[in-house]
Design an enzyme around this catalytic site. Structure first.
Site, mmCIF file in Angstrom:
data_model
loop_
_atom_site.group_PDB
_atom_site.id
_atom_site.type_symbol
_atom_site.label_atom_id
_atom_site.label_comp_id
_atom_site.label_asym_id
_atom_site.label_seq_id
_atom_site.Cartn_x
_atom_site.Cartn_y
_atom_site.Cartn_z
ATOM 1 N N GLU A 1 -15.825 4.014 3.572
ATOM 2 C CA GLU A 1 -14.501 4.335 3.049
ATOM 3 C C GLU A 1 -14.698 5.250 1.850
ATOM 4 O O GLU A 1 -15.789 5.289 1.275
ATOM 5 C CB GLU A 1 -13.781 3.042 2.625
ATOM 6 N N ASN B 1 0.836 -1.211 0.000
ATOM 7 C CA ASN B 1 0.000 0.000 0.000
ATOM 8 C C ASN B 1 0.868 1.257 0.000
ATOM 9 O O ASN B 1 0.383 2.350 0.282
ATOM 10 C CB ASN B 1 -0.905 0.021 1.234
ATOM 11 N N SER C 1 -10.994 -0.673 0.173
ATOM 12 C CA SER C 1 -9.656 -1.273 0.242
ATOM 13 C C SER C 1 -9.514 -2.524 -0.596
ATOM 14 O O SER C 1 -8.420 -2.825 -1.055
ATOM 15 C CB SER C 1 -9.297 -1.571 1.691
ATOM 16 N N HIS D 1 -7.265 4.709 1.566
ATOM 17 C CA HIS D 1 -6.729 4.473 0.219
ATOM 18 C C HIS D 1 -6.931 5.664 -0.706
ATOM 19 O O HIS D 1 -6.654 5.580 -1.904
ATOM 20 C CB HIS D 1 -7.341 3.205 -0.370
ATOM 21 N N HIS E 1 -13.968 -1.703 6.058
ATOM 22 C CA HIS E 1 -12.777 -2.352 6.604
ATOM 23 C C HIS E 1 -13.018 -2.901 8.009
ATOM 24 O O HIS E 1 -13.802 -2.346 8.784
ATOM 25 C CB HIS E 1 -11.658 -1.306 6.652
ATOM 26 N N LYS F 1 0.109 4.125 4.612
ATOM 27 C CA LYS F 1 -0.041 3.629 3.231
ATOM 28 C C LYS F 1 0.627 4.613 2.274
ATOM 29 O O LYS F 1 1.847 4.650 2.223
ATOM 30 C CB LYS F 1 -1.511 3.349 2.968
ATOM 31 N N ASP G 1 -13.469 7.152 5.774
ATOM 32 C CA ASP G 1 -12.114 6.624 5.948
ATOM 33 C C ASP G 1 -11.383 6.724 4.606
ATOM 34 O O ASP G 1 -11.720 6.028 3.645
ATOM 35 C CB ASP G 1 -12.211 5.165 6.423
HETATM 36 C C1 LIG Z 1 -5.354 -0.189 6.377
HETATM 37 C C2 LIG Z 1 -6.679 0.364 6.716
HETATM 38 C C3 LIG Z 1 -6.950 0.843 7.993
HETATM 39 C C4 LIG Z 1 -5.980 0.675 9.118
HETATM 40 O O1 LIG Z 1 -4.905 1.534 9.003
HETATM 41 P P1 LIG Z 1 -3.513 1.103 9.676
HETATM 42 O O2 LIG Z 1 -2.776 2.375 9.780
HETATM 43 O O3 LIG Z 1 -2.899 0.114 8.750
HETATM 44 O O4 LIG Z 1 -3.840 0.511 11.007
HETATM 45 C C5 LIG Z 1 -8.167 1.436 8.220
HETATM 46 N N1 LIG Z 1 -9.093 1.531 7.254
HETATM 47 C C6 LIG Z 1 -8.878 1.049 6.012
HETATM 48 C C7 LIG Z 1 -9.930 1.183 4.981
HETATM 49 C C8 LIG Z 1 -7.662 0.445 5.710
HETATM 50 O O5 LIG Z 1 -7.456 -0.046 4.496
#
Ligand SMILES: *Cc1c(COP(=O)(O)O)cnc(C)c1O
Length: 410
Positions: free
Chosen positions: A178, A46, A182, A210, A132, A241, A207
């Site tokens: 999101e 990522n 993801s 990505h 997620h 990421k 969120d």
């Molecule tokens: C990876 C991810 C998270 C968690 O983030 P980290 O910093 O890896 O703990 C939260 N939400 C989504 C959609 C993700 O892909």
């Protein structure tokens, strides 16, 4: 007793074709990695902009370690709040155009702290079905009533909002989605979701795990790209990421952030991240917004377009459809069957390409897939090699596979 229990459980997992094992990289993260004594081209990280290996960030971290040492020594509310932590919060807020922001030790910890801080047993959290695990776990932990709408189904979301609101005009409702999903790489219909939340007086958390770094002006994410910054009360993201470092954040109003400082338990009861991590993440947020950040996004987009050259073999039913432009850096190749997905991933690895199969429980049963991700750091020759290899493998798999860049058959 313990041994029996563990081996039985592991056997059950293995029998279902779902056993997972850790693989160890013998190299740094990057497009070309060393994995179990072999060099392979990596299409699974990522690290969308390649910032995990950025030299300026490496120096920022080294210098910060020399200045501040390695650990924070306490949670931020006790005595672990260094200037580096405040600086990161402020940098994220400025980046996101919000009054305030709060960094957490990971995106997962961000979700786990935030949702239960905002909603409790008298409230309702409404999630997109493909949200997620961190968001789902957080919603469960909150004790709020959980409602789920099918992926992107606005009618169902509207219905849930209306019926929840009809029961009580004062209950708190939080909608969670999101921006870029993801495991599917598609975008939520954010404008419509924002409008529904406003109509029914619901809070909204988006969120951008990505989206941040990859989409929007200065890499500010999909919310910014759509001009919705003032209408999304909670913008969440990760610093691990596209930003290449580690940590998570919420960008929101001052009042909201002050509430999280007082109520988010994953923030309150956890040692502050190392100050060097905060310094490095601050610098990463600055790079993402810079001209260099724009160049990296341009390179990523060029790489995504090269990957689109993988057009499916004519035996695949959707072969004639027009390819959809990839939105962000995630291109899923839906295979369906868990073991076929595993075999395909193994065949790719055999030929020197790392694209892991993602299966239940990360995605729904029967929707196992290869999750292909691109980075600005990939070289053209690496992508061309992958495209050729996929052509070959997919023609062998034939019609069992849905092409990632085609609209699914109706
Ligand atoms: C990876 C991810 C998270 C968690 O983030 P980290 O910093 O890896 O703990 C939260 N939400 C989504 C959609 C993700 O892909």
């Amino acid at each position: 007793m313990t041994n029996e229990f563990t081996s039985q459980e592991l056997r059950n997992i293995a029998d279902a074709g779902l056993l997972r094992k850790l693989r160890t990289l013998e190299s740094p993260q990057g497009p070309l990695i060393r994995l179990e004594n072999r060099e392979v081209i990596n299409f699974s990280s990522n690290d969308y902009l390649g910032l995990s290996q950025n030299e300026e960030l490496q120096s920022a971290m080294t210098e910060a370690v020399a200045r501040f040492g390695v650990g924070s020594g306490a949670s931020r509310l006790i005595c672990g709040n260094l200037a580096a932590h405040d600086q990161l919060d402020q940098t994220i807020a400025a980046f996101k155009n919000t009054e305030a922001a709060l960094a957490f030790s990971s995106g997962y910890a961000t979700a786990l702290g935030t949702l239960p801080a905002l909603c409790g047993k008298d409230d309702t959290i409404i999630l997109d079905k493909l949200s997620h695990a961190s968001l789902i776990d957080a919603a469960k932990l909150s004790g709020a009533a959980l409602r789920v709408f099918p992926h992107h189904n606005l009618d169902k979301l509207a219905h849930l909002l209306k019926s929840t609101r009809a029961k009580s005009s004062s209950t708190r409702i939080l909608v969670v989605t999101e921006s870029v999903f993801s495991m599917d790489g598609d975008a939520a219909p954010l404008r419509e979701i924002v409008e529904l939340c406003e109509t029914h007086d619901a809070m909204l958390l988006v969120d951008e795990a990505h989206g941040v770094g990859v989409l929007g002006p200065g890499g500010r994410g999909l919310v910014a790209e759509l001009g919705l910054e003032k209408r999304v009360p909670l913008q969440m993201g990760t610093l691990g990421k596209a930003l290449g470092v580690s940590g998570g954040y919420i960008a929101a109003s001052r009042g909201m952030i002050d509430l999280l400082i007082n109520k988010a338990r994953s923030f309150i009861y956890s040692t502050a991240p190392p100050p060097a991590v905060a310094c490095t993440a601050t610098r990463a947020v600055e790079i993402v917004q810079s001209v260099h950040g724009d160049e990296l996004r341009k390179k990523l987009r060029e790489n995504l377009n090269k990957a689109r050259a993988f057009s499916p073999h004519s035996s695949i039913p959707h072969g004639g459809l027009k390819a959809r432009a990839p939105l962000a850096a995630i291109l899923p190749i839906i295979i369906g069957d868990e073991s076929v997905a595993m075999q395909t991933s193994a065949a790719l690895l055999e030929r020197g390409f790392l694209i892991p199969a993602i299966r239940y429980p990360t995605v729904a049963r029967g929707s196992a897939r290869l999750r292909l991700t691109l980075s600005a750091a990939h070289e053209t020759i690496q992508i061309e090699g992958l495209v050729a290899c996929l052509h070959d493998l997919m023609s062998k798999l034939g019609s069992t596979v849905e092409h990632p860049l085609q609209e699914p058959a109706k």
